[in-house]
Design an enzyme around this catalytic site. Structure first.
Site, PDB file in Angstrom:
ATOM      1  N   THR A 191       0.863  -1.186   0.000  1.00  0.00           N
ATOM      2  CA  THR A 191       0.000   0.000   0.000  1.00  0.00           C
ATOM      3  C   THR A 191       0.895   1.230   0.000  1.00  0.00           C
ATOM      4  OG1 THR A 191       0.006   0.124   2.386  1.00  0.00           O
ATOM      5  CG2 THR A 191      -1.730  -1.197   1.386  1.00  0.00           C
ATOM      6  N   GLU A 336      -5.922  -4.040  -0.620  1.00  0.00           N
ATOM      7  CA  GLU A 336      -6.319  -5.196   0.189  1.00  0.00           C
ATOM      8  C   GLU A 336      -7.524  -5.942  -0.382  1.00  0.00           C
ATOM      9  OE1 GLU A 336      -5.479  -2.250   1.241  1.00  0.00           O
ATOM     10  OE2 GLU A 336      -4.369  -2.295   3.131  1.00  0.00           O
ATOM     11  N   LYS A 445     -15.141  16.001  12.761  1.00  0.00           N
ATOM     12  CA  LYS A 445     -16.074  15.780  13.863  1.00  0.00           C
ATOM     13  C   LYS A 445     -16.437  17.131  14.450  1.00  0.00           C
ATOM     14  CE  LYS A 445     -14.467  11.165  14.389  1.00  0.00           C
ATOM     15  NZ  LYS A 445     -13.165  10.550  14.383  1.00  0.00           N
ATOM     16  N   TRP A 450     -20.635  14.028  12.413  1.00  0.00           N
ATOM     17  CA  TRP A 450     -19.589  13.886  11.414  1.00  0.00           C
ATOM     18  C   TRP A 450     -19.929  14.663  10.148  1.00  0.00           C
ATOM     19  CZ3 TRP A 450     -17.822   8.029  11.222  1.00  0.00           C
ATOM     20  CH2 TRP A 450     -17.252   7.702  12.460  1.00  0.00           C
TER      21      TRP A 450
HETATM   22  P1  ADP Z   1      -3.268   3.390  -0.387  1.00  0.00           P
HETATM   23  O1  ADP Z   1      -3.613   4.770  -0.971  1.00  0.00           O
HETATM   24  O2  ADP Z   1      -3.318   3.341   1.104  1.00  0.00           O
HETATM   25  O3  ADP Z   1      -2.151   2.697  -1.032  1.00  0.00           O
HETATM   26  P2  ADP Z   1      -4.973   2.088  -2.164  1.00  0.00           P
HETATM   27  O4  ADP Z   1      -4.181   2.573  -3.301  1.00  0.00           O
HETATM   28  O5  ADP Z   1      -5.277   0.664  -2.047  1.00  0.00           O
HETATM   29  O6  ADP Z   1      -4.438   2.470  -0.788  1.00  0.00           O
HETATM   30  O7  ADP Z   1      -6.268   2.984  -2.128  1.00  0.00           O
HETATM   31  C1  ADP Z   1      -7.388   2.625  -1.398  1.00  0.00           C
HETATM   32  C2  ADP Z   1      -8.148   3.807  -0.886  1.00  0.00           C
HETATM   33  O8  ADP Z   1      -8.457   4.727  -1.933  1.00  0.00           O
HETATM   34  C3  ADP Z   1      -9.490   3.402  -0.338  1.00  0.00           C
HETATM   35  O9  ADP Z   1      -9.386   2.916   0.972  1.00  0.00           O
HETATM   36  C4  ADP Z   1     -10.265   4.712  -0.411  1.00  0.00           C
HETATM   37  O10 ADP Z   1      -9.975   5.555   0.678  1.00  0.00           O
HETATM   38  C5  ADP Z   1      -9.726   5.340  -1.655  1.00  0.00           C
HETATM   39  N1  ADP Z   1     -10.640   5.081  -2.772  1.00  0.00           N
HETATM   40  C6  ADP Z   1     -10.551   4.140  -3.716  1.00  0.00           C
HETATM   41  N2  ADP Z   1     -11.565   4.236  -4.596  1.00  0.00           N
HETATM   42  C7  ADP Z   1     -12.344   5.252  -4.175  1.00  0.00           C
HETATM   43  C8  ADP Z   1     -13.549   5.853  -4.637  1.00  0.00           C
HETATM   44  N3  ADP Z   1     -14.163   5.449  -5.736  1.00  0.00           N
HETATM   45  N4  ADP Z   1     -14.051   6.872  -3.924  1.00  0.00           N
HETATM   46  C9  ADP Z   1     -13.452   7.319  -2.807  1.00  0.00           C
HETATM   47  N5  ADP Z   1     -12.303   6.812  -2.335  1.00  0.00           N
HETATM   48  C10 ADP Z   1     -11.748   5.799  -3.002  1.00  0.00           C
END
Ligand code: ADP
Length: 549
Positions: A191, A336, A445, A450
């Site tokens: 990630t 994940e 918050k 929220w």
């Molecule tokens: P990271 O940025 O931690 O590496 P990922 O690349 O796996 O994680 O991105 C996942 C995160 O991206 C999700 O948990 C969410 O917060 C955000 N995300 C993914 N798709 C969407 C969407 N369509 N709308 C809003 N947020 C999104």
């Protein structure tokens, strides 16, 4: 009693075998890092993946060894996906946009034995190599003619650098893919670590194949052998949303855009290769929209797209649909979840809704696809109702959801009863449509209630003078936190704080309206292009709202 069906394990190599046998002359087209376009067929890709498997075996690669890749979307990266995983080793795609110290951490944590990289990343590899002593061999994904000259004292060439095309040329395509348990690890992706150290998600052959079946469904990517798919989403992050597996599964033409992700290069490929379907993050589609408007251009074949990875502002969905005739489906997922979790398509009882009502449904992140179960819970892990109003932490589970992180005993995101805490906050409505309202760390918050920063950002970018917007919670003496809107104006656009705040009137509850607006030249982003709110919060630490609030 057991069923009496053949017990044939699901394996990634089966996908390329299938494509080579039944769609052997279907093309894979790549824009090369060295320049120019490369074309070949699934049949040829399969031959080269087998040559690679022989080369890896000769280099002593064993089952389960991690093999890194630092590469764009191109045919050689495609071969690595199959050659490495097909052999039973782990294809560890590394995101070159991460900061150098994160890359060093990831390569060392994964204990990559070999790393294959594109020419673009030669200067980066020169920096990383001394800090990654466990990497035995670095392989440059190019031919002899493009290898740096080892005699050249000014060349940054690593002394043991290997040439990919030489490596392949030295081995035959005479190779039988081994059979092993379908739960064998196939690939690894860390990630981005927006909040923590990067964490490794270790996919299996089984999870990857199940995810590919799900991705192809009509209410998901809805692709067929007659489609031409161009994944803009990178193969170095979450397996380009599974497209390099889905395309051979359905036998369609695959177009890999290489390093050229600017709108003009993409448009050229969309048109020249007659692309019908593409997938990418909102930033990419915003760039393309601006280009299409400036050039007054139209697509001849592209008619469906997926947007995900970050919340898609409704203005973008509307513009593609109404101005360009391209239907965008909004999807949500994360490393994940392999990554597809939800995709937005209508259900039959929504077909009678007015166009505006249908559009409102389409702005949500969508419904759970088969293979993903979802729920939202409160602070005590009690499930919240599906009423489209209650916000809660989003939990997921399923056969292509991570059950643990690679080489880590951190289980804080996994519940005792088998759910994964996504770190996202969402609502789910009565029809099962999920709407991400925030990351749990970004939710504001205010007075015990929220406020969704994403909803406010989406509204702000609908204002014609706003190029980009972020909303963060800032401590407030009375309400504990209040939203601060941080805005980048479009070039030459004029807009005042008062005008922007007035724009929210009637569109959100009064108490959701941001407390103040600050204008900045640019906003901080993560390596994957998402808003970096942790930095923004640091930048505005100690911020005080104007006295009247
Ligand atoms: P990271 O940025 O931690 O590496 P990922 O690349 O796996 O994680 O991105 C996942 C995160 O991206 C999700 O948990 C969410 O917060 C955000 N995300 C993914 N798709 C969407 C969407 N369509 N709308 C809003 N947020 C999104």
């Amino acid at each position: 009693m057991l069923g009496l069906m053949m017990n044939e394990p699901l394996r990634i190599a089966g996908l390329i075998e299938h494509a080579a046998k039944w769609h052997g002359d279907t093309e894979i087209v790549s824009r090369l890092t060295e320049g120019g376009i490369h074309r070949y067929t699934y049949q040829q890709a399969h031959q080269r993946a087998k040559q690679l498997a022989n080369a890896l075996t000769a280099l002593g690669v064993q089952n389960g060894d991690r093999i890194g890749t630092l590469a764009w979307n191109n045919h050689r990266h495609f071969e690595l996906y199959y050659g490495i995983s097909g052999l039973g080793a782990v294809c560890h795609t590394i995101n070159p946009r991460l900061f150098a110290e994160q890359l060093v951490y990831i390569i060392n944590h994964a204990e990559d034995r070999l790393v294959f990289f594109d020419l673009t990343f030669l200067p980066l590899v020169e920096k990383l190599a001394p800090l990654c002593p466990k990497v035995e061999t670095w392989v440059l994904l190019t031919d002899r003619a493009h290898m740096p000259d080892p005699q050249d004292a000014t060349s940054p060439a690593h002394p043991d650098l290997r040439c990919y095309e030489d490596l392949l040329a030295a081995h035959s395509a005479d190779f039988e893919w081994p059979t092993f348990d379908e739960d064998t690890a196939s690939s690894l992706c860390y990630t981005s670590g927006t909040t923590d150290q990067p964490k490794g998600v270790l996919y299996s052959h089984r999870s990857t194949l199940l995810h590919s079946y799900a991705a192809g469904l009509p209410d998901c990517f809805n692709c067929a052998a007659t489609d031409v798919i161009l994944p803009v989403v990178p193969m170095f992050h979450v397996n380009a949303w599974g497209i390099p597996y889905l395309a051979p599964m359905i036998g369609c033409k695959l177009v890999l855009p290489g390093p050229g992700l600017d709108a003009a290069s993409l448009f050229e490929l969309f048109e020249n290769e007659r692309v019908t379907f593409s997938a990418g993050v909102p930033t990419i589609w915003f760039g393309l929209l601006t280009f299409m408007r400036e050039k007054k251009a139209r697509f001849s074949t592209l008619h469906k797209m997926i947007v995900g990875g970050a919340s898609c502002p409704p203005a973008l969905l509307r513009a593609f649909d109404e101005e360009l005739g391209v239907q965008i489906r909004h999807a949500w997922g994360m490393s994940e979840t392999s990554p597809l979790g939800t995709v937005n398509t209508l259900k039959p009882n929504q077909l009678h809704l007015s166009p505006d009502e249908q559009f409102a449904v389409g702005t949500k992140q969508g419904r759970a696809i088969f293979g993903i179960d979802l729920k939202i819970v409160d602070g005590d892990d009690r499930e919240l109702p599906h009423d489209g109003v209650a916000f809660g932490d989003l939990l997921v589970r399923g056969p292509f959801v991570a059950g643990a992180y690679y080489n880590s005993d951190n289980r804080s995101q996994f519940t005792a009863d088998g759910w994964f805490r996504t770190g996202d906050v969402a609502t789910i409505d009565a029809e099962g449509f999920m709407n991400i309202t925030d990351r749990s760390k970004d939710v504001i918050k205010s007075g015990g209630e929220w406020i969704s920063s994403i909803d406010l950002e989406n509204l702000a970018v609908a204002h014609p003078a706003v190029a980009e917007a972020a909303v963060i919670g800032v401590p407030h003496p009375k309400w504990s936190e209040r939203p601060l809107l941080v805005v980048v104006r479009k070039p030459d656009a004029e807009v005042s704080s008062e005008e922007l705040l007035a724009f929210f009137e009637g569109k959100v509850a009064r108490w959701w309206t941001p407390e103040a607006v600050e204008f900045v030249d640019q906003l901080p982003h993560t390596a994957t292009g998402k808003l970096l709110k942790t930095r923004l919060r640091q930048d505005f630490a100690g911020y005080e709202f104007p006295a009247s609030t």
